[in-house]
Design a protein around this motif. Structure first.
Motif, PDB file in Angstrom:
ATOM      1  N   LYS A   1       0.826  -1.208   0.000  1.00  0.00           N
ATOM      2  CA  LYS A   1       0.000   0.000   0.000  1.00  0.00           C
ATOM      3  C   LYS A   1       0.858   1.256   0.000  1.00  0.00           C
ATOM      4  CE  LYS A   1      -4.051  -2.041   2.169  1.00  0.00           C
ATOM      5  NZ  LYS A   1      -4.909  -2.081   3.360  1.00  0.00           N
ATOM      6  N   GLU A   2       1.960   1.200   0.758  1.00  0.00           N
ATOM      7  CA  GLU A   2       2.873   2.342   0.803  1.00  0.00           C
ATOM      8  C   GLU A   2       3.472   2.613  -0.581  1.00  0.00           C
ATOM      9  OE1 GLU A   2       7.036   3.649   3.045  1.00  0.00           O
ATOM     10  OE2 GLU A   2       6.324   1.583   3.208  1.00  0.00           O
ATOM     11  N   LEU A   3       3.988   1.573  -1.223  1.00  0.00           N
ATOM     12  CA  LEU A   3       4.618   1.724  -2.534  1.00  0.00           C
ATOM     13  C   LEU A   3       3.635   2.218  -3.588  1.00  0.00           C
ATOM     14  CD1 LEU A   3       6.914  -1.438  -2.763  1.00  0.00           C
ATOM     15  CD2 LEU A   3       7.553   0.884  -2.111  1.00  0.00           C
ATOM     16  N   LYS A   4       2.416   1.748  -3.530  1.00  0.00           N
ATOM     17  CA  LYS A   4       1.414   2.147  -4.521  1.00  0.00           C
ATOM     18  C   LYS A   4       1.086   3.638  -4.443  1.00  0.00           C
ATOM     19  CE  LYS A   4      -0.792  -2.218  -5.553  1.00  0.00           C
ATOM     20  NZ  LYS A   4      -2.049  -2.961  -5.656  1.00  0.00           N
ATOM     21  N   LYS A   5       1.324   4.257  -3.306  1.00  0.00           N
ATOM     22  CA  LYS A   5       1.068   5.698  -3.144  1.00  0.00           C
ATOM     23  C   LYS A   5       2.219   6.550  -3.670  1.00  0.00           C
ATOM     24  CE  LYS A   5      -1.818   5.134   0.936  1.00  0.00           C
ATOM     25  NZ  LYS A   5      -1.904   5.338   2.399  1.00  0.00           N
ATOM     26  N   TRP A   6       3.366   5.953  -3.878  1.00  0.00           N
ATOM     27  CA  TRP A   6       4.550   6.703  -4.313  1.00  0.00           C
ATOM     28  C   TRP A   6       4.413   7.190  -5.741  1.00  0.00           C
ATOM     29  CZ3 TRP A   6       9.580   3.704  -2.665  1.00  0.00           C
ATOM     30  CH2 TRP A   6       9.670   3.659  -1.273  1.00  0.00           C
ATOM     31  N   ARG A   7       5.097   8.290  -6.037  1.00  0.00           N
ATOM     32  CA  ARG A   7       5.198   8.786  -7.409  1.00  0.00           C
ATOM     33  C   ARG A   7       6.149   7.881  -8.181  1.00  0.00           C
ATOM     34  NH1 ARG A   7       4.087  14.999  -7.146  1.00  0.00           N
ATOM     35  NH2 ARG A   7       3.867  14.670  -9.378  1.00  0.00           N
ATOM     36  N   ARG A   8       6.022   7.911  -9.493  1.00  0.00           N
ATOM     37  CA  ARG A   8       6.836   7.048 -10.359  1.00  0.00           C
ATOM     38  C   ARG A   8       8.341   7.240 -10.112  1.00  0.00           C
ATOM     39  NH1 ARG A   8       6.627   3.596 -15.130  1.00  0.00           N
ATOM     40  NH2 ARG A   8       8.810   3.131 -15.373  1.00  0.00           N
ATOM     41  N   GLU A   9       8.788   8.464  -9.953  1.00  0.00           N
ATOM     42  CA  GLU A   9      10.215   8.732  -9.762  1.00  0.00           C
ATOM     43  C   GLU A   9      10.758   8.023  -8.515  1.00  0.00           C
ATOM     44  OE1 GLU A   9      13.304  12.486  -9.232  1.00  0.00           O
ATOM     45  OE2 GLU A   9      11.159  12.862  -9.333  1.00  0.00           O
TER      46      GLU A   9
END
Length: 94
Positions: A65-73
């Protein structure tokens, strides 16, 4: 438990998932087992470029869930930290 990131051949799309059996799940993504209309089938995300292992499902799901919220960069930087050339870690991704 594993959190993993898949991409397509051109590395233009990322998919983040969680599983208790990475080998089986990669096979399912590759073959379309379970859902032929899935995101990974549509965008041909069959190439493993990153994964993390966790001791419990709760830890893995929280990280997913944390990673899915991150921006592509930020996701790109995470991948490149462990896999600088974006090598496909599963030989039979295609």
């Amino acid at each position: 438990m594993f959190v993993y990131i898949l991409t397509n051949k051109t590395k233009s799309t990322l998919y983040i998932g969680v599983t208790n059996d990475l080998q089986r799940r990669l096979y399912e993504h590759k073959t379309g087992l379970g859902s032929s209309n899935s995101f990974t089938s549509k965008y041909k995300c069959h190439f493993l470029v990153y994964f993390e292992e966790y001791g419990t499902p709760k830890e893995a799901i929280t990280r997913e869930k944390e990673l899915k919220k991150w921006r592509r960069e930020k996701k790109n930087n995470l991948i490149e930290k462990e896999n600088p050339t974006w090598e496909f870690l599963n030989i039979d991704g295609d």
